[in-house]
Each structure stands twice: as C-alpha cells, then as structure tokens.
Design a protein around this motif. Structure first.
Motif, PDB file in Angstrom:
ATOM      1  N   ILE A 140       0.862  -1.177   0.000  1.00 28.18           N
ATOM      2  CA  ILE A 140       0.000   0.000   0.000  1.00 28.18           C
ATOM      3  C   ILE A 140       0.902   1.231   0.000  1.00 28.18           C
ATOM      4  CG2 ILE A 140      -1.700   1.303   1.308  1.00 28.18           C
ATOM      5  CD1 ILE A 140      -2.721  -1.292   2.457  1.00 28.18           C
ATOM      6  N   PRO A 141       0.671   2.155  -0.929  1.00 30.88           N
ATOM      7  CA  PRO A 141       1.476   3.381  -0.939  1.00 30.88           C
ATOM      8  C   PRO A 141       1.330   4.156   0.376  1.00 30.88           C
ATOM      9  CG  PRO A 141       0.201   3.169  -2.972  1.00 30.88           C
ATOM     10  CD  PRO A 141      -0.267   2.093  -2.042  1.00 30.88           C
ATOM     11  N   ALA A 142       2.378   4.877   0.740  1.00 31.05           N
ATOM     12  CA  ALA A 142       2.409   5.606   2.010  1.00 31.05           C
ATOM     13  C   ALA A 142       1.227   6.567   2.149  1.00 31.05           C
ATOM     14  CB  ALA A 142       3.725   6.351   2.158  1.00 31.05           C
ATOM     15  N   ALA A 143       0.863   7.259   1.080  1.00 28.60           N
ATOM     16  CA  ALA A 143      -0.248   8.218   1.163  1.00 28.60           C
ATOM     17  C   ALA A 143      -1.562   7.507   1.474  1.00 28.60           C
ATOM     18  CB  ALA A 143      -0.365   9.007  -0.137  1.00 28.60           C
ATOM     19  N   VAL A 144      -1.764   6.334   0.886  1.00 34.15           N
ATOM     20  CA  VAL A 144      -2.980   5.558   1.152  1.00 34.15           C
ATOM     21  C   VAL A 144      -2.940   5.010   2.575  1.00 34.15           C
ATOM     22  CG1 VAL A 144      -4.297   3.502   0.486  1.00 34.15           C
ATOM     23  CG2 VAL A 144      -3.352   5.007  -1.278  1.00 34.15           C
TER      24      VAL A 144
ATOM     25  N   GLY B 102      -7.386  -3.053  -7.080  1.00 36.10           N
ATOM     26  CA  GLY B 102      -6.726  -1.762  -7.173  1.00 36.10           C
ATOM     27  C   GLY B 102      -7.137  -0.762  -6.114  1.00 36.10           C
ATOM     28  N   ALA B 103      -7.824  -1.225  -5.073  1.00 33.84           N
ATOM     29  CA  ALA B 103      -8.251  -0.320  -4.003  1.00 33.84           C
ATOM     30  C   ALA B 103      -8.084  -0.998  -2.654  1.00 33.84           C
ATOM     31  CB  ALA B 103      -9.709   0.091  -4.194  1.00 33.84           C
TER      32      ALA B 103
ATOM     33  N   GLY C  34     -29.043  -3.921  10.981  1.00 33.85           N
ATOM     34  CA  GLY C  34     -29.568  -2.963  11.948  1.00 33.85           C
ATOM     35  C   GLY C  34     -29.055  -3.155  13.364  1.00 33.85           C
ATOM     36  N   ALA C  35     -28.024  -3.999  13.524  1.00 34.86           N
ATOM     37  CA  ALA C  35     -27.534  -4.314  14.867  1.00 34.86           C
ATOM     38  C   ALA C  35     -26.253  -3.558  15.200  1.00 34.86           C
ATOM     39  CB  ALA C  35     -27.297  -5.817  14.983  1.00 34.86           C
ATOM     40  N   GLY C  36     -26.035  -2.410  14.599  1.00 34.53           N
ATOM     41  CA  GLY C  36     -24.831  -1.649  14.880  1.00 34.53           C
ATOM     42  C   GLY C  36     -24.600  -0.585  13.834  1.00 34.53           C
ATOM     43  N   TYR C  37     -23.356  -0.160  13.731  1.00 35.45           N
ATOM     44  CA  TYR C  37     -22.980   0.938  12.847  1.00 35.45           C
ATOM     45  C   TYR C  37     -21.760   0.526  12.045  1.00 35.45           C
ATOM     46  CZ  TYR C  37     -22.606   5.839  11.468  1.00 35.45           C
ATOM     47  OH  TYR C  37     -22.590   7.005  10.758  1.00 35.45           O
ATOM     48  N   LEU C  38     -21.709   0.970  10.792  1.00 33.86           N
ATOM     49  CA  LEU C  38     -20.634   0.600   9.885  1.00 33.86           C
ATOM     50  C   LEU C  38     -20.044   1.838   9.237  1.00 33.86           C
ATOM     51  CD1 LEU C  38     -19.056  -1.552   8.193  1.00 33.86           C
ATOM     52  CD2 LEU C  38     -20.966  -1.490   6.591  1.00 33.86           C
ATOM     53  N   LEU C  39     -18.729   1.936   9.273  1.00 36.75           N
ATOM     54  CA  LEU C  39     -18.001   2.954   8.532  1.00 36.75           C
ATOM     55  C   LEU C  39     -17.112   2.208   7.550  1.00 36.75           C
ATOM     56  CD1 LEU C  39     -16.194   6.076   9.762  1.00 36.75           C
ATOM     57  CD2 LEU C  39     -14.912   4.372   8.462  1.00 36.75           C
ATOM     58  N   ARG C  40     -17.199   2.571   6.265  1.00 40.46           N
ATOM     59  CA  ARG C  40     -16.389   1.916   5.233  1.00 40.46           C
ATOM     60  C   ARG C  40     -15.706   2.999   4.402  1.00 40.46           C
ATOM     61  NH1 ARG C  40     -20.167  -0.810   2.408  1.00 40.46           N
ATOM     62  NH2 ARG C  40     -19.895  -2.673   3.668  1.00 40.46           N
ATOM     63  N   ALA C  41     -14.390   2.901   4.281  1.00 35.41           N
ATOM     64  CA  ALA C  41     -13.613   3.813   3.444  1.00 35.41           C
ATOM     65  C   ALA C  41     -12.922   2.985   2.373  1.00 35.41           C
ATOM     66  CB  ALA C  41     -12.589   4.555   4.274  1.00 35.41           C
ATOM     67  N   ARG C  42     -12.985   3.474   1.144  1.00 36.62           N
ATOM     68  CA  ARG C  42     -12.338   2.785   0.030  1.00 36.62           C
ATOM     69  C   ARG C  42     -11.516   3.821  -0.726  1.00 36.62           C
ATOM     70  NH1 ARG C  42     -12.442  -2.099  -2.426  1.00 36.62           N
ATOM     71  NH2 ARG C  42     -12.352  -2.179  -4.683  1.00 36.62           N
ATOM     72  N   VAL C  43     -10.276   3.481  -1.019  1.00 38.30           N
ATOM     73  CA  VAL C  43      -9.370   4.401  -1.701  1.00 38.30           C
ATOM     74  C   VAL C  43      -8.501   3.631  -2.681  1.00 38.30           C
ATOM     75  CG1 VAL C  43      -7.640   4.328   0.133  1.00 38.30           C
ATOM     76  CG2 VAL C  43      -7.789   6.337  -1.316  1.00 38.30           C
ATOM     77  N   PRO C  44      -8.282   4.178  -3.889  1.00 40.32           N
ATOM     78  CA  PRO C  44      -7.432   3.495  -4.857  1.00 40.32           C
ATOM     79  C   PRO C  44      -5.995   3.371  -4.343  1.00 40.32           C
ATOM     80  CG  PRO C  44      -8.641   5.302  -5.901  1.00 40.32           C
ATOM     81  CD  PRO C  44      -8.854   5.418  -4.427  1.00 40.32           C
ATOM     82  N   VAL C  45      -5.355   2.267  -4.676  1.00 38.65           N
ATOM     83  CA  VAL C  45      -3.952   2.089  -4.320  1.00 38.65           C
ATOM     84  C   VAL C  45      -3.054   2.297  -5.527  1.00 38.65           C
ATOM     85  CG1 VAL C  45      -4.352   0.597  -2.335  1.00 38.65           C
ATOM     86  CG2 VAL C  45      -4.058  -0.418  -4.588  1.00 38.65           C
ATOM     87  N   GLU C  46      -3.664   2.469  -6.680  1.00 41.49           N
ATOM     88  CA  GLU C  46      -2.919   2.738  -7.913  1.00 41.49           C
ATOM     89  C   GLU C  46      -3.509   3.976  -8.555  1.00 41.49           C
ATOM     90  OE1 GLU C  46      -3.645  -0.764 -10.174  1.00 41.49           O
ATOM     91  OE2 GLU C  46      -2.532  -2.037  -8.814  1.00 41.49           O
ATOM     92  N   PRO C  47      -2.676   4.756  -9.248  1.00 41.87           N
ATOM     93  CA  PRO C  47      -3.222   5.929  -9.939  1.00 41.87           C
ATOM     94  C   PRO C  47      -4.269   5.517 -10.957  1.00 41.87           C
ATOM     95  CG  PRO C  47      -0.813   5.920 -10.015  1.00 41.87           C
ATOM     96  CD  PRO C  47      -1.254   4.594  -9.448  1.00 41.87           C
ATOM     97  N   SER C  48      -5.350   6.313 -11.056  1.00 44.15           N
ATOM     98  CA  SER C  48      -6.417   5.978 -12.017  1.00 44.15           C
ATOM     99  C   SER C  48      -6.139   6.558 -13.379  1.00 44.15           C
ATOM    100  CB  SER C  48      -7.757   6.459 -11.498  1.00 44.15           C
ATOM    101  OG  SER C  48      -7.684   7.782 -11.068  1.00 44.15           O
TER     102      SER C  48
END
Length: 97
Positions: free
Chosen positions: A1-5, A38-39, A83-97
């Motif tokens: 994973i790139p450092a920025a990601v 790629g993410a 409905g039994a909780g809370y979800l946070l999902r983040a998705r980010v590319p690991v390669e330039p698009s």
C-alpha cells in the motif's frame, strides 16, 4: 500500500475508533482491512447505536470524507445491514487511475 494511502487508512481507523469510544455505546468493534481490485478498503463495524437518524456528520467524518475524495476514494457510514450496529467503510485506490 502506498504511504499516502496508508496514511488515509490510519486516519480512518483513528477517526472511527474515536467515534466508537466517544459516541456509540458499543460493546464490540471490529476493524477489517482488505486490498483488492486496485483499491484498499477499511471497515469499522460496531454493535453500538450510531447517531440518531437525520443527524449531520460531525467535523471529523466530514474532513475524512473530503480527504478520501481528494485521493479518489469514498466514505460510507450508516447502520449495519442487519440494523444491529454501525458501519463505517472507506475505500481508496492504491494505484493511480
């Protein structure tokens, strides 16, 4: 994973964990990381209450969403599908698009 990601994912975990501890009243929290197509995706799922419906996101989540969007990623938050909780999902590319 790139450092920025890696930095974005660490920021995501820190913000999500802070919210779980301060606001959710959760007893359990699960953090998962995956890299595919790629993410990189990080999910933070808890068994807490989450914010009341219609509540605007706080500054932390707003800033996180902006940082992810600037990197070509996205942030999703809300109740878990069951409905039994809370979800946070983040998705980010690991390669330039």
């Amino acid at each position: 994973i790139p450092a920025a990601v890696e930095t974005l994912l660490a920021w995501t975990v820190r913000e999500a964990a802070t919210n779980v501890v301060r606001h959710s009243r959760a007893r359990r929290c699960r953090i998962a990381l995956a890299v595919d197509g790629g993410a990189a995706t990080v999910e933070v799922r808890d068994d807490g209450t989450g914010p009341p419906p219609g509540t605007a996101p706080g500054n932390g989540l707003t800033g996180l969403a902006e940082r992810l969007a600037a990197a070509g990623g996205r942030l999703e938050t809300g109740p878990t599908p069951d409905g039994a909780g809370y979800l946070l999902r983040a998705r980010v590319p690991v390669e330039p698009s």
